[in-house]
Design an enzyme around this catalytic site. Structure first.
Site, PDB file in Angstrom:
ATOM      1  N   TYR A  69      -7.413   2.488  -8.209  1.00  0.00           N
ATOM      2  CA  TYR A  69      -6.058   1.926  -8.168  1.00  0.00           C
ATOM      3  C   TYR A  69      -5.737   1.214  -9.485  1.00  0.00           C
ATOM      4  O   TYR A  69      -4.634   1.356 -10.045  1.00  0.00           O
ATOM      5  CB  TYR A  69      -5.941   0.963  -6.995  1.00  0.00           C
ATOM      6  CG  TYR A  69      -4.655   0.181  -6.954  1.00  0.00           C
ATOM      7  CD1 TYR A  69      -3.449   0.792  -6.624  1.00  0.00           C
ATOM      8  CD2 TYR A  69      -4.648  -1.191  -7.238  1.00  0.00           C
ATOM      9  CE1 TYR A  69      -2.270   0.065  -6.591  1.00  0.00           C
ATOM     10  CE2 TYR A  69      -3.472  -1.921  -7.201  1.00  0.00           C
ATOM     11  CZ  TYR A  69      -2.286  -1.293  -6.877  1.00  0.00           C
ATOM     12  OH  TYR A  69      -1.129  -2.015  -6.846  1.00  0.00           O
ATOM     13  N   SER A 118       2.642  -1.808 -11.742  1.00  0.00           N
ATOM     14  CA  SER A 118       3.176  -1.557 -10.401  1.00  0.00           C
ATOM     15  C   SER A 118       4.250  -0.472 -10.351  1.00  0.00           C
ATOM     16  O   SER A 118       4.612  -0.014  -9.266  1.00  0.00           O
ATOM     17  CB  SER A 118       3.746  -2.847  -9.810  1.00  0.00           C
ATOM     18  OG  SER A 118       2.705  -3.741  -9.478  1.00  0.00           O
ATOM     19  N   TYR A 138      10.173  -6.712  -5.333  1.00  0.00           N
ATOM     20  CA  TYR A 138       9.401  -7.746  -4.641  1.00  0.00           C
ATOM     21  C   TYR A 138      10.289  -8.778  -3.945  1.00  0.00           C
ATOM     22  O   TYR A 138      11.273  -8.435  -3.289  1.00  0.00           O
ATOM     23  CB  TYR A 138       8.435  -8.431  -5.607  1.00  0.00           C
ATOM     24  CG  TYR A 138       7.546  -7.479  -6.345  1.00  0.00           C
ATOM     25  CD1 TYR A 138       6.775  -6.546  -5.648  1.00  0.00           C
ATOM     26  CD2 TYR A 138       7.484  -7.487  -7.730  1.00  0.00           C
ATOM     27  CE1 TYR A 138       5.951  -5.663  -6.323  1.00  0.00           C
ATOM     28  CE2 TYR A 138       6.653  -6.605  -8.407  1.00  0.00           C
ATOM     29  CZ  TYR A 138       5.891  -5.696  -7.691  1.00  0.00           C
ATOM     30  OH  TYR A 138       5.095  -4.828  -8.365  1.00  0.00           O
ATOM     31  N   LYS A 180       3.290   2.486  -8.421  1.00  0.00           N
ATOM     32  CA  LYS A 180       3.289   2.453  -6.957  1.00  0.00           C
ATOM     33  C   LYS A 180       4.345   3.380  -6.369  1.00  0.00           C
ATOM     34  O   LYS A 180       4.110   4.051  -5.361  1.00  0.00           O
ATOM     35  CB  LYS A 180       3.565   1.029  -6.458  1.00  0.00           C
ATOM     36  CG  LYS A 180       2.506   0.005  -6.792  1.00  0.00           C
ATOM     37  CD  LYS A 180       2.967  -1.387  -6.373  1.00  0.00           C
ATOM     38  CE  LYS A 180       1.942  -2.453  -6.680  1.00  0.00           C
ATOM     39  NZ  LYS A 180       2.423  -3.811  -6.349  1.00  0.00           N
ATOM     40  N   VAL A 200       4.249  -5.520 -14.077  1.00  0.00           N
ATOM     41  CA  VAL A 200       3.938  -6.701 -14.877  1.00  0.00           C
ATOM     42  C   VAL A 200       3.572  -6.343 -16.313  1.00  0.00           C
ATOM     43  O   VAL A 200       3.366  -7.233 -17.136  1.00  0.00           O
ATOM     44  CB  VAL A 200       2.810  -7.547 -14.231  1.00  0.00           C
ATOM     45  CG1 VAL A 200       3.264  -8.097 -12.900  1.00  0.00           C
ATOM     46  CG2 VAL A 200       1.533  -6.736 -14.094  1.00  0.00           C
TER      47      VAL A 200
END
Length: 420
Positions: A191, A64, A243, A67, A261
Site C-alpha cells: 500500500y 492518497s 476527507y 486511493k 499529502v
C-alpha cells in the site's frame, strides 16, 4: 491564433501563487524535503487537449490520490457487490487516518480514508495473488491512466514503511474482523508503495480527464474503466475525496476530487475536463492550500460547479420547414445539440400540442451530436405513435447518433422520400 487558455491558467496561477499558508507533511520524513515553493496547474479536456503552467512537469508522489483509482480497479476486478460488502461509501467526517469502522461489521466507512483504501487495495486482482502481483496490477493501471510509464520513489516508499505504525494498527484491526485476510505487514508495504508512485500535475490532469471521459483515456483512446465504474468512483470522490473538509469542498468547488499529502489535487468534471494542481503546503485536513484556492478560482470563473444550473435547452428544435405541396408535402423537424430527457420531453410535448398536418414527417438529426438513451427511447416512442396516427416517419441520421434503433411499427429508417 494561439488559444488563450494557457494565458488564463497562468493568470489564475499568478493570482494564487502569493499564498504561503500551510505546512509540509511532516509524518513522512521524505516529504519534508520537498521544495514548498513548487506550484503547478494543468488541465486536460476529454478530447485530449492538455494545458499546463508553472511546475506542472515536476514529479511528486501520488499518496492518497492513488486511493481513488485503486478503488476503481477493485470495482473492475471484483464487481460492485463484492467491494461494497467490504467497504462502505458513507462520508466519515474523520481525518484520513481516522479509525472509521462500522461497529457491527468492521467495514470501513469509505474507500478514501486509510482503512477503506487499505481494504480496497487487497481487493485488486484475483483472490490469492501475492503483494507483488497486486502492486504490478495497480502500477499498470496508473500507467494506463497517465499514458506513460510511471516510476516509484523508493526512498519515499521505505520512509512510509518505517513510519507506518498507525496503518499497521488499522490493518491488524481489519484482519481481526475478517475484512482483510493477507498479512498486515505485506499489505501495508504494498500500500505504501502504491502511494509512492511518482506523477506530475500534467499526469494527474490526464488521469482525471479519463474519468471525465467515461473511463476512456483521452490521449491513447484506451478504455480503463466502464461508465458504471466511473459513476461510482466519481460519486465517492465527490462526497469523501477531501476527507473531513468534503462538505466545504462540495459547497465551494463542486467537482469530484481527490487530494494527497504529496501536495496534489485532481478533479474530474464529467463530460468536460480534468484539472490538477501541485503545491506541497497543506492545511490541517491534509489538503493543498494553494490547490484549494486554485480550484475555487477556476470553478467560480468558469462556472464548473456540478450544481450550476444551466439555462434549459429551449432551442432543441432548430428549425421546422415544409418541402413540397399537397399530398406530397413533407414536414421536416431539424433537431440540434445534446438531447437528454428534458430536451426530448420538449420535442414530444410540442408535437403533441401541435401535430403536423402533413402525412410525411422527417426528423433530421444532422445537427445533434449526442442522444442520451432515455431521449432515444422517448423519440422512438414518439415516432411510433406518430406512425399509429397515420404519419410516415423518416429519420435523417448521417452522424449515427441514434444507434441500433428498435422502432417497431414507429419509424422507417433510411433516406427521406425526396431531397431536403
Amino acid at each position: 491564433m494561439r488559444t488563450p487558455v494557457p494565458d488564463y491558467l497562468a493568470e489564475v496561477a499568478d493570482a494564487c501563487a502569493p499564498s504561503t499558508g500551510g505546512e509540509l507533511a511532516s509524518y513522512i520524513p521524505e516529504l519534508t524535503r520537498v521544495d514548498p515553493r513548487y506550484f503547478g496547474l494543468a488541465m486536460a479536456t476529454v478530447d485530449g487537449s492538455i494545458y499546463s503552467v508553472g511546475d506542472a512537469e515536476v514529479e511528486f508522489t501520488m499518496q492518497s490520490i492513488s486511493k481513488a483509482f485503486v478503488y476503481g480497479l477493485a470495482l473492475r476486478d471484483r464487481g460492485m457487490r463484492a467491494v461494497l460488502e467490504k467497504v462502505d461509501v458513507e462520508p466519515s467526517g474523520d481525518p484520513f487516518d481516522g479509525l472509521s469502522f462500522e461497529a457491527s461489521t468492521g467495514r470501513p466507512r469509505n474507500p478514501m480514508i486509510n482503512a477503506g483504501a487499505i481494504t480496497a487495495h487487497t481487493l485488486v486482482g484475483k483472490e490469492g495473488i501475492d503483494a507483488d502481483e497486486r502492486f504490478d496490477l495497480i502500477h499498470r493501471l496508473l500507467c494506463d491512466l497517465a499514458g506513460r510509464e510511471l516510476r516509484v520513489d523508493d526512498e519515499v516508499w521505505q520512509s512510509e514503511v518505517r513510519t507506518s505504525d498507525r496503518n499497521l494498527a488499522i490493518a491488524h484491526m481489519l484482519r481481526s474482523k475478517g475484512v482483510i485476510t493477507d498479512p498486515a505487514e505485506e499489505v501495508i508495504s504494498a500500500y505504501a508503495r502504491q502511494c509512492a508512485v511518482l506523477v506530475t500535475a500534467r499526469d494527474l490532469a490526464v488521469m482525471a480527464a479519463t474519468l471525465a471521459n467515461g473511463g476512456v483515456q483521452p490521449v491513447t483512446g484506451k478504455r480503463v474503466f466502464s461508465g458504471a465504474q466511473v459513476r461510482q468512483l466519481l460519486s465517492v470522490m465527490l462526497t469523501c475525496g477531501m476527507y473531513d473538509s468534503a462538505g466545504d469542498w462540495v459547497s465551494a468547488v463542486g467537482i469530484p476530487a481527490k487530494s494527497g499529502v504529496g501536495g496534489g489535487i485532481l478533479g474530474a468534471l464529467p463530460s468536460q475536463l480534468g484539472i490538477a494542481t501541485f503545491s506541497p503546503r497543506l492545511d490541517a485536513h491534509g489538503n493543498s492550500v494553494r490547490g484549494i484556492q486554485t480550484f475555487e478560482r477556476l470553478t467560480a470563473d468558469m462556472r464548473l460547479h456540478l450544481m450550476e444550473v444551466a439555462p434549459p435547452a429551449r432551442s432543441v428544435v432548430h428549425a421546422v420547414r415544409v418541402v413540397g405541396e399537397g399530398e406530397d408535402a413533407v414536414r421536416v423537424f431539424e433537431l440540434s445539440g445534446l438531447l437528454g430527457f428534458t430536451a426530448a420531453e420538449r420535442v414530444l410535448q410540442w408535437l403533441s400540442a401541435d401535430p403536423p398536418p402533413e402525412r410525411i414527417v422527417v426528423v433530421d438529426l444532422t445537427e445533434v451530436h449526442h442522444i442520451e438513451d432515455v431521449a432515444r427511447r422517448m423519440l422512438l416512442e414518439g415516432m411510433r405513435r406518430m406512425r399509429l396516427d397515420g404519419h410516415v416517419v423518416h429519420v435523417v441520421d448521417s452522424g449515427d447518433v441514434l444507434p441500433d434503433p428498435d422502432p417497431g411499427d414507429g419509424v422507417m429508417l433510411g433516406p427521406p422520400p425526396m431531397a431536403i
